[in-house]
Design an enzyme around this catalytic site. Sequence first.
Site, PDB file in Angstrom:
ATOM      1  N   LYS A  52      -1.935  15.202   4.153  1.00 27.71           N
ATOM      2  CA  LYS A  52      -1.240  14.884   5.478  1.00 27.71           C
ATOM      3  C   LYS A  52       0.410  14.997   5.738  1.00 27.71           C
ATOM      4  CE  LYS A  52      -5.329  11.430   6.597  1.00 27.71           C
ATOM      5  NZ  LYS A  52      -5.600  10.108   6.585  1.00 27.71           N
ATOM      6  N   GLN A  96      -3.485   4.517   7.207  1.00 24.23           N
ATOM      7  CA  GLN A  96      -4.581   5.229   6.223  1.00 24.23           C
ATOM      8  C   GLN A  96      -5.983   4.108   6.083  1.00 24.23           C
ATOM      9  OE1 GLN A  96      -4.911   7.986   5.426  1.00 24.23           O
ATOM     10  NE2 GLN A  96      -7.177   7.501   4.351  1.00 24.23           N
ATOM     11  N   ASP A 119      -6.173   9.417  15.472  1.00 25.50           N
ATOM     12  CA  ASP A 119      -7.088   9.413  14.201  1.00 25.50           C
ATOM     13  C   ASP A 119      -8.265   9.011  15.629  1.00 25.50           C
ATOM     14  OD1 ASP A 119      -7.484   9.690  11.738  1.00 25.50           O
ATOM     15  OD2 ASP A 119      -6.231   8.168  11.771  1.00 25.50           O
TER      16      ASP A 119
HETATM   17  N1  GUN Z   1     -10.384   7.203   5.538  1.00 25.60           N
HETATM   18  C1  GUN Z   1     -10.960   7.977   5.882  1.00 25.60           C
HETATM   19  N2  GUN Z   1     -11.364   8.973   6.326  1.00 25.60           N
HETATM   20  C2  GUN Z   1      -9.587   8.482   7.378  1.00 25.60           C
HETATM   21  C3  GUN Z   1      -9.547   8.953   8.469  1.00 25.60           C
HETATM   22  O1  GUN Z   1      -9.829  10.354   8.835  1.00 25.60           O
HETATM   23  N3  GUN Z   1      -8.792   8.382   8.602  1.00 25.60           N
HETATM   24  C4  GUN Z   1      -7.477   7.559   8.320  1.00 25.60           C
HETATM   25  N4  GUN Z   1      -6.966   6.709   9.018  1.00 25.60           N
HETATM   26  N5  GUN Z   1      -8.625   6.746   7.277  1.00 25.60           N
HETATM   27  C5  GUN Z   1      -9.141   7.984   6.714  1.00 25.60           C
END
Ligand code: GUN
Length: 278
Positions: A52, A96, A119
């Site tokens: 990211k 996350q 998100d």
């Molecule tokens: N953990 C696994 N996929 C995601 C996601 O798309 N966003 C976040 N914040 N955590 C994750």
Amino acid sequence: MYQIIDGKRISQQIKDELREQMAQRKAEGESRCLAVIQVGNDPASTVYVNNKKKACEYIGIDSLSYELPEETTEEELLALVEELNGRSDVNGILVQLPLPGHICEDKVLLAISPEKDVDGFHPMNVGNLSIGRPGYVSCTPAGVIQLLKRSGIQIEGKECVVLGRSNIVGKPMAMLLLRENGTVTVCHSRTKNLKEITRRADILVVAVGKPGFVDADYVKENAVVIDVGIHRNEAGKLCGDVDFDSVAPLASAVTPVPGGVGPMTIAMLMSNCVNGPG
Ligand code: GUN
């Protein structure tokens, strides 16, 4: 002959478009900044978080990185989220998942300002999606819609079956397909006569979290099959929820794993960061 939907190529195309948009915005004196918070050292999370941050750099989005120790308390994490909510130079906040067991995920997701919830996990954004109002949309299902549209696959009027009902994928996926005027059925672990239902699908989206669960028996001839799953098999090879070799010859189009839905999640996160809440 079936079409392989190339998520790597499509996600790159989206990232290049966003990079151009950001260059233009910067020329007008605008910027974007994403704050990424990771608690603990889950190795998979570290990979996702690094990807990211790299994508931010590529597109021209500033990023702030918070790598907090496993022992971080819920109060400390909530205080950081509050601080970031109040910072005018931060547009997006991403915590996350998964969080360590002693921290309540729901409480943390609820604390993120809906205007910065890139998100799309905050109940306000989930609610807005379900009543057709603007808001941030969960990145993976938004990525599936882009894969379909950019592969020339029409959704309107089609029988769409979503296999899985998670808050992050299955439910928002159903809402998005509905928004595109698909006829949508959601199936799950308690569904009776599952194969009968999935065999009606013109577009089948599989997000069950079980490696190779969907084989040719579940699929109608010429269906479009989208595989959201990602697993590592005994041989250490990545595979999805769909048994690709069995399903592909029957399908009109299918996503591979890796290189299908996976790369789209980050591309859509970046799109949320650049474009704001729809
Ligand atoms: N953990 C696994 N996929 C995601 C996601 O798309 N966003 C976040 N914040 N955590 C994750």
